[in-house]
Design a protein around this motif. Structure first.
Motif, PDB file in Angstrom:
ATOM      1  N   GLN A 215       0.848  -1.199   0.000  1.00 52.70           N
ATOM      2  CA  GLN A 215       0.000   0.000   0.000  1.00 52.70           C
ATOM      3  C   GLN A 215       0.888   1.256   0.000  1.00 52.70           C
ATOM      4  N   PRO A 216       1.581   1.523  -1.098  1.00 43.79           N
ATOM      5  CA  PRO A 216       2.532   2.645  -1.115  1.00 43.79           C
ATOM      6  C   PRO A 216       1.885   4.003  -0.887  1.00 43.79           C
ATOM      7  N   GLU A 217       0.595   4.100  -1.116  1.00 48.29           N
ATOM      8  CA  GLU A 217      -0.096   5.378  -0.920  1.00 48.29           C
ATOM      9  C   GLU A 217      -0.200   5.755   0.565  1.00 48.29           C
ATOM     10  N   LEU A 218       0.107   4.808   1.466  1.00 46.93           N
ATOM     11  CA  LEU A 218      -0.014   5.067   2.907  1.00 46.93           C
ATOM     12  C   LEU A 218       1.334   5.300   3.583  1.00 46.93           C
ATOM     13  N   THR A 219       2.427   4.999   2.900  1.00 52.14           N
ATOM     14  CA  THR A 219       3.735   4.949   3.553  1.00 52.14           C
ATOM     15  C   THR A 219       4.735   5.906   2.920  1.00 52.14           C
ATOM     16  N   LEU A 220       5.842   6.089   3.615  1.00 53.64           N
ATOM     17  CA  LEU A 220       7.017   6.759   3.062  1.00 53.64           C
ATOM     18  C   LEU A 220       8.246   5.910   3.363  1.00 53.64           C
ATOM     19  N   GLY A 221       9.138   5.825   2.393  1.00 52.15           N
ATOM     20  CA  GLY A 221      10.404   5.162   2.658  1.00 52.15           C
ATOM     21  C   GLY A 221      11.253   5.991   3.606  1.00 52.15           C
ATOM     22  N   LEU A 222      11.132   7.301   3.492  1.00 47.15           N
ATOM     23  CA  LEU A 222      11.854   8.235   4.346  1.00 47.15           C
ATOM     24  C   LEU A 222      11.044   9.517   4.390  1.00 47.15           C
ATOM     25  N   GLY A 274      21.613  31.878   4.191  1.00 44.04           N
ATOM     26  CA  GLY A 274      20.346  31.693   3.519  1.00 44.04           C
ATOM     27  C   GLY A 274      20.356  31.953   2.028  1.00 44.04           C
ATOM     28  N   ARG A 275      21.501  32.367   1.483  1.00 44.21           N
ATOM     29  CA  ARG A 275      21.553  32.564   0.027  1.00 44.21           C
ATOM     30  C   ARG A 275      21.406  31.229  -0.688  1.00 44.21           C
ATOM     31  N   TYR A 276      21.950  30.182  -0.096  1.00 38.19           N
ATOM     32  CA  TYR A 276      21.755  28.838  -0.596  1.00 38.19           C
ATOM     33  C   TYR A 276      20.883  28.081   0.404  1.00 38.19           C
ATOM     34  N   ARG A 277      20.087  27.139  -0.098  1.00 33.28           N
ATOM     35  CA  ARG A 277      19.100  26.485   0.748  1.00 33.28           C
ATOM     36  C   ARG A 277      19.383  25.001   0.857  1.00 33.28           C
ATOM     37  N   SER A 278      19.075  24.447   2.003  1.00 31.63           N
ATOM     38  CA  SER A 278      19.134  22.994   2.123  1.00 31.63           C
ATOM     39  C   SER A 278      17.890  22.400   1.475  1.00 31.63           C
ATOM     40  N   ALA A 279      18.019  21.209   0.947  1.00 31.64           N
ATOM     41  CA  ALA A 279      16.951  20.595   0.152  1.00 31.64           C
ATOM     42  C   ALA A 279      16.039  19.752   1.027  1.00 31.64           C
ATOM     43  N   VAL A 280      14.742  20.052   0.981  1.00 34.70           N
ATOM     44  CA  VAL A 280      13.760  19.174   1.616  1.00 34.70           C
ATOM     45  C   VAL A 280      13.474  18.019   0.653  1.00 34.70           C
ATOM     46  N   HIS A 281      13.618  16.815   1.135  1.00 31.86           N
ATOM     47  CA  HIS A 281      13.442  15.649   0.277  1.00 31.86           C
ATOM     48  C   HIS A 281      12.829  14.498   1.074  1.00 31.86           C
ATOM     49  N   LYS A 282      12.337  13.503   0.354  1.00 33.92           N
ATOM     50  CA  LYS A 282      11.766  12.314   0.975  1.00 33.92           C
ATOM     51  C   LYS A 282      11.918  11.154   0.008  1.00 33.92           C
ATOM     52  N   ALA A 283      11.587   9.962   0.471  1.00 35.92           N
ATOM     53  CA  ALA A 283      11.604   8.780  -0.394  1.00 35.92           C
ATOM     54  C   ALA A 283      10.227   8.143  -0.363  1.00 35.92           C
ATOM     55  N   ILE A 284       9.700   7.855  -1.547  1.00 32.32           N
ATOM     56  CA  ILE A 284       8.422   7.171  -1.644  1.00 32.32           C
ATOM     57  C   ILE A 284       8.673   5.696  -1.946  1.00 32.32           C
ATOM     58  N   THR A 285       7.625   4.886  -1.746  1.00 33.84           N
ATOM     59  CA  THR A 285       7.736   3.458  -2.009  1.00 33.84           C
ATOM     60  C   THR A 285       6.868   3.097  -3.220  1.00 33.84           C
ATOM     61  N   ASN A 286       6.961   1.864  -3.654  1.00 34.09           N
ATOM     62  CA  ASN A 286       6.076   1.416  -4.732  1.00 34.09           C
ATOM     63  C   ASN A 286       5.717  -0.050  -4.546  1.00 34.09           C
ATOM     64  N   ALA A 287       4.673  -0.460  -5.212  1.00 31.55           N
ATOM     65  CA  ALA A 287       4.112  -1.792  -4.978  1.00 31.55           C
ATOM     66  C   ALA A 287       4.851  -2.908  -5.702  1.00 31.55           C
ATOM     67  N   LYS A 288       5.651  -2.568  -6.705  1.00 34.23           N
ATOM     68  CA  LYS A 288       6.223  -3.604  -7.556  1.00 34.23           C
ATOM     69  C   LYS A 288       7.691  -3.898  -7.275  1.00 34.23           C
ATOM     70  N   ASN A 289       8.463  -2.869  -6.955  1.00 31.35           N
ATOM     71  CA  ASN A 289       9.918  -3.046  -6.932  1.00 31.35           C
ATOM     72  C   ASN A 289      10.543  -2.646  -5.604  1.00 31.35           C
ATOM     73  N   ASP A 290      11.566  -3.419  -5.216  1.00 35.16           N
ATOM     74  CA  ASP A 290      12.461  -2.966  -4.151  1.00 35.16           C
ATOM     75  C   ASP A 290      13.303  -1.819  -4.700  1.00 35.16           C
ATOM     76  N   ARG A 291      13.865  -1.041  -3.794  1.00 34.88           N
ATOM     77  CA  ARG A 291      14.713   0.082  -4.221  1.00 34.88           C
ATOM     78  C   ARG A 291      15.911   0.190  -3.275  1.00 34.88           C
ATOM     79  N   LEU A 292      17.043   0.637  -3.821  1.00 36.04           N
ATOM     80  CA  LEU A 292      18.248   0.830  -3.019  1.00 36.04           C
ATOM     81  C   LEU A 292      18.845   2.200  -3.311  1.00 36.04           C
ATOM     82  N   SER A 293      19.329   2.868  -2.271  1.00 38.02           N
ATOM     83  CA  SER A 293      20.085   4.109  -2.449  1.00 38.02           C
ATOM     84  C   SER A 293      21.265   4.095  -1.491  1.00 38.02           C
TER      85      SER A 293
END
Length: 351
Positions: A215-222, A274-293
């Motif tokens: 159920q990837p629509e309910l979760t976050l990898g990060l 503040g002239r340069y910004r830190s990046a807000v990011h996240k990881a999503i999941t999916n129903a078919k494949n494992d993922r590695l980073s």
């Protein structure tokens, strides 16, 4: 199967057993679930070609970096000097631990569950007992300084696992310092300014494994966050999952096998006033494949004090952030939770 805090330690094992419904501890609140914010399939985060630093187009690199760091806090670099074979070998070594090592062998490398960012095999990032769990497992390596590096604590699931991590560590540090130099120059500062402000590099390499999710629509990898340190260098496999927040939209970063994703951390935002910004990011999941980073973090020492660089302060640009001891910042990050840019926003000076 061992249970930690009422939930199985390794979600990977549940998935392999045929899990069809996400356990409640992994369900994100509605406002954090994928799709709660606008998403775009546009993968146009900037790509910076470092080949140009050796050509007459050197000035273009500074311009491209200035735009990428000021508008995004994230970009991909190509022609970065890290052999593609090493990138592939690092991905292969990391995957071997999660896919080829039996669970009882992985458990021998379990990290301290009561200590944030401890080295080894883990599944929980935050100290808060009530925090929603990320849909991932990981292995964190302490690689620099060498005084905290002990490869015997790392697995031997791959014939050259330990040698690969050490070689990869050296290349990532070289690239990180090159980028900090270019970032300094793009701000109009002396080449060594940001590097000297960061001081001795503390480097961690974290291999994250995101199992397929029913159920990837309910979760976050990060969950959504900005990194607390100076600069993060990340590689992905061929499965997309990294998203960066830009102008209220989540943009999926499409994997490029020979590129390295660069994410600016909070300390670089503070140093640049503040002239340069830190990046807000996240990881999503999916129903078919494992993922590695594989994420390589480059941080200051815990005793380092971070504050805006003096050359960037003037009457029209007063300091935007209070001074902070990096160790205190880390403690706050792990105790309160990241929640986007909550921690760096807490240092803002209101003029």
């Amino acid at each position: 199967m061992e249970v930690v805090g009422g939930v199985p330690f390794c979600i990977q094992t549940l998935v392999q057993a045929g899990l069809v419904e996400v356990p409640s501890q992994y369900i994100q609140p509605p406002e954090s679930q994928p799709g709660s914010c606008r998403e775009s399939s546009d993968s146009s985060i900037p790509i910076v070609d470092l080949l140009h630093i050796k050509t007459k187009h050197f000035g273009n690199v500074h311009e491209e970096l200035s735009r990428a760091c000021g508008e995004w806090g994230a970009f991909q670099v190509i022609n970065h000097g890290v052999p593609k074979q090493l990138l592939d070998c690092m991905r292969s070594a990391g995957l071997s631990f999660f896919k080829e090592f039996p669970e009882d062998e992985r458990d021998k490398y379990r990290c301290d569950l009561n200590s944030a960012a401890s080295e080894g095999y883990g599944s929980k990032m935050l100290m808060k007992e009530d925090s929603v769990l990320d849909w991932r497992v990981y292995f964190d390596h302490h690689t620099l300084p060498l005084s905290r590096c002990n490869p015997m604590r790392w697995p031997d699931s791959h014939p050259h696992y330990r040698e690969t991590v050490m070689e990869y560590s050296d290349h990532m540090k070289t690239l990180a310092l090159k980028l900090l130099t270019l970032i300094s120059e793009s701000l109009g500062l002396p080449s060594s300014c940001i590097e000297e402000a960061v001081g001795e590099i503390f480097q961690n390499i974290t291999v994250s494994f995101y199992p397929s999710c029913p159920q990837p629509e309910l979760t976050l990898g990060l969950q959504a966050h900005s990194d607390m340190g100076a600069i993060t260098l990340l590689i992905q496999d061929e499965v997309a999952g990294l998203q960066v927040l830009k102008d209220g939209q989540w943009l999926t970063v499409q994997p490029l096998s020979d590129a390295i994703v660069v994410l600016l951390g909070d300390q670089t935002e503070i140093l640049s006033n503040g002239r340069y910004r830190s990046a807000v990011h996240k990881a999503i999941t999916n129903a078919k494949n494992d993922r590695l980073s594989v994420a390589t973090f480059h941080d200051p020492a815990k005793t380092t004090k971070t504050f805006p660089v003096a050359e960037l302060i003037n009457e029209s640009s007063p300091p935007r952030y209070r001074e902070v001891v990096y160790g205190d910042y880390v403690s706050s990050w792990y105790t309160k939770g990241p929640d986007g840019k909550r921690n760096i926003d807490g240092l803002l000076i209101h003029h």
